[in-house]
Design an enzyme around this catalytic site. Structure first.
Site: not given
Lengths: 230, 229, 230, 229
Positions: C58-59
């Site tokens: 998840s960035e």
């Protein structure tokens, strides 16, 4: 002019190193983050007065160098940039080399105190290589001179041949160009300002004239020059 | 779950003549000593080695020097041993000296997909030769390109089985950036723990950067033993 | 050609989304690190088979996204890039945004699955702005399309007006140029190769001709094209 | 020992009209909510705000939007509130959209003394307008310049009295880079502990980046409450 021995024999030379280190210590304010180079600069740590809260940065990844370890504390995984075994103070932080130089390059270190072979009147520094001799590398010096808010060079005023190490122009390959703010030697303290080199302090045993005579660089004398300053 | 080797010779068997390697450590602190020894035994040659230092005469990367396995070394401070000095003066080894912070940033950039960046270190010095100089906000900077490697050899303190790593004290140094900049990264670790045993908030190198693990005992030689009374 | 509803009403549309997500799941191999975009791509996580060990990135700074939390597990400090509350799997890692995109940009993420508005036959992707409409921002999409080893776009084959979303050239401002390797729609799977777009799979209910008819882009048909593939 | 404020209004009192601020957080996660509220109360105006997002209508940076204190916002995804949309369409606020990874790297570069770097994100898109494009190893990259700020407002989980910080889970996000890129960085923390209580191996932001601390209670609003049964 007092004759001093530059070679490292007996107490005289040691006293000179200690004298420079003690004067350099005065550059450090409480609350400062400081990087001390290898050699005489490392000695400065010994003279930091107890009322100052100073955090020493080591570019291999430590903020908060402590004293050398006792035999029992010795830890191969805990060294300074000179590869000496050290300890860490409470509140110290370990980080990687990229973070360490981000810290240095990004201007977060207040003071860097480095040794020098030559400094020019416009603040150029040469301290990493002598052409024709084995070159070991610049380590972190080229990054340090650009990053610290204040870069101070400490060194003998003259070399072992009695020649000025403070020059109109450096003869050796540079470490950094226009990077030095202050020079502290065994004989004097000089600032590199927008108008060139300025003599601000003269050590005990020397006169203003002595300093001008043993300095190749062009130099003005501050109106407020302090005599017998250290 | 990552590949876990039990034999150091097998771990380095993918490293071939002519490859580019990165090796973690600062001086002898935090070096993957058993991986280096296995590499010395392997006798692969013509290596380009990227590492801050190059070991001492009889330890660390010095072992590869002694075997003449290194064609070129990229580092910031390399001359701690006589064999190195001899090879350099004889023109037997190519040396690319790089300021330490620039080296760290070039490796970090390599792992981070940044092909080049500007940095002040080296402006007006021999390091600037042939490099683009550009001014930003009245100050000059050099353009430096990133570094990557075919293999990265690193040392960590603990790994979990997903390859997440933590380092001990200043043995961290170049290891995390080198972990990220290698196409294949092999981590020599002091201990392998179960997945979930490391705290997710305090991982130094996420396992995504690590391809293989091997546990080993390190001698941890000290280069400058300095003690107080 | 089977008529499908693009609007999000009733089960039909949901089935289409699920169909695409299930097909996209087959792109993920055991051991992969995968970034799933917001929207249909997020659904892919629901269909990852249990025998695959997959780590979702998840960035905003998490490697190892777990399922949505129960009420009791709810933690405001633990969200995904879509700002939804999530959990983390054992062996997960938290890191900062700079490290997160170093990971993405540096080619360490095996697969990125993103939504799309338009894809061109040479792999250009448009998925972040429609001129004249409020532009909210590209978030991490422009970094993701360059970083992942394999960038897969999943979307409906045609828009709500029945027009092809796979075009000779994108009409909307691009997210990335030449960045898409594979397109998965409700009707087909296409690869962007060095010789242009190639049809490799056709979904149940469609023929090769159907796909060619509803695709504006130039496209060749693979010799090994798989019919009734999903 | 760092300056420790007890009053949020005092903590932000150095922030003046026209200044550039960075504010940590991703959505509403990890934002320095009490510092933002104090800033809203202060009514300083003409601010340039660098933050990944811009809050929601009644929380986070949305409070500053509502007061029209923001002249310009630099972020990657900003449109989560109606007032923002209104101001943007009316031309009352300037918006500079930046890809999220580029934004993170520009801020990281600002704190790290790197004035500019090349990155692939945005090549061939409207983001590339007016920027230098250069090829490295056959791929095109954009030149992006770094960002710094007069003040950085961040939120951390725990601080020791030397300003060393740790963050909790994904509330870390942009906070560490923003801590390093501010001339003056103020950290709103959940808890202040004694020096030595945090583990030296596991500090996320070394205290060298932090000028002042303040402890506060956060509401920690959730933007998208998503639960399973």
């Amino acid at each position: 002019m007092k004759e001093e021995q530059s070679a490292n024999k007996g107490g005289v030379r040691v006293d000179t190193r200690e004298k420079i280190a003690r004067r350099a210590e005065k550059e450090i304010e409480s609350g400062n983050y400081v990087n001390l180079g290898i050699g005489i600069p490392t000695l400065v740590a010994n003279f930091i007065t107890e009322n100052k809260q100073v955090v020493l940065q080591s570019e291999n990844g430590l903020l908060g160098i402590g004293p050398y370890p006792t035999e029992g504390e010795l830890d191969a995984d805990l060294i300074n940039a000179g590869k000496e075994t050290v300890t860490a103070i409470p509140g110290s932080v370990y980080f990687d080399s990229s973070e360490s130089f981000a810290m240095i390059r990004g201007g977060h270190v207040d003071v860097a105190i480095l040794g020098g072979m030559e400094v020019s009147q416009n603040g150029d520094l040469a301290n990493w290589m002598i052409p024709g001799k084995m070159v070991k590398g610049m380590g972190g010096a080229m990054d340090l001179v650009h990053g610290a808010r204040k870069t101070i060079v400490i060194m003998d005023h003259v070399n072992k041949h009695g020649q000025s190490k403070i020059l109109k122009e450096c003869q050796l390959p540079l470490t950094g160009k226009g990077v030095v703010q202050r020079i502290i030697t065994d004989r004097a303290v000089m600032d590199v300002g927008s108008h060139g080199l300025e003599l601000i302090e003269v050590a005990e045993g020397y006169s203003v004239e002595d300093i001008l005579n043993c300095t190749e660089a062009d130099m003005t004398v501050s109106e407020k020059v302090k005599l017998q300053a250290f | 779950m990552k590949k876990i080797y039990s034999d150091f010779n097998e771990a380095v068997s993918g490293i071939k003549d002519g490859m580019t390697l990165m090796v973690g450590g600062f001086g002898l602190c935090g070096i993957p000593e058993n991986l280096i020894k296995a590499l010395a035994d392997s006798r692969v040659t013509d290596l380009t080695v990227i590492s801050n230092n190059c070991g001492v005469d009889d330890w660390g990367l010095g072992l590869l020097l002694k075997n003449k396995q290194i064609k070129k070394i990229i580092g910031s401070y390399v001359g701690e041993n006589k064999e190195f000095e001899r090879q350099m003066l004889a023109g037997e080894i190519e040396v690319e000296l790089t300021p330490q912070g620039t080296l760290a940033e070039k490796i970090r950039a390599g792992g981070a997909g940044i092909p080049a960046f500007f940095t002040p270190a080296g402006v007006g010095t021999p390091i600037a030769d042939g490099k683009e100089v550009r001014e930003f906000n009245g100050k000059e900077y050099l353009l430096e390109e990133s570094l990557t490697a075919d293999f990265s050899l690193i040392r960590a303190w603990k790994a979990d089985k997903m390859g997440n790593l933590i380092y001990n004290k200043t043995a961290r140094n170049f290891n995390p950036m080198i972990a990220a900049a290698g196409k294949i990264t092999i981590a020599e670790v002091e201990e392998i723990v179960e997945t979930g045993d490391l705290d997710s908030d305090f991982i130094h190198s996420p396992g995504i950067y690590v391809q293989a693990l091997i546990q080993g005992n390190q001698e941890k030689r000290i280069e400058r033993r300095t003690v107080r009374q």
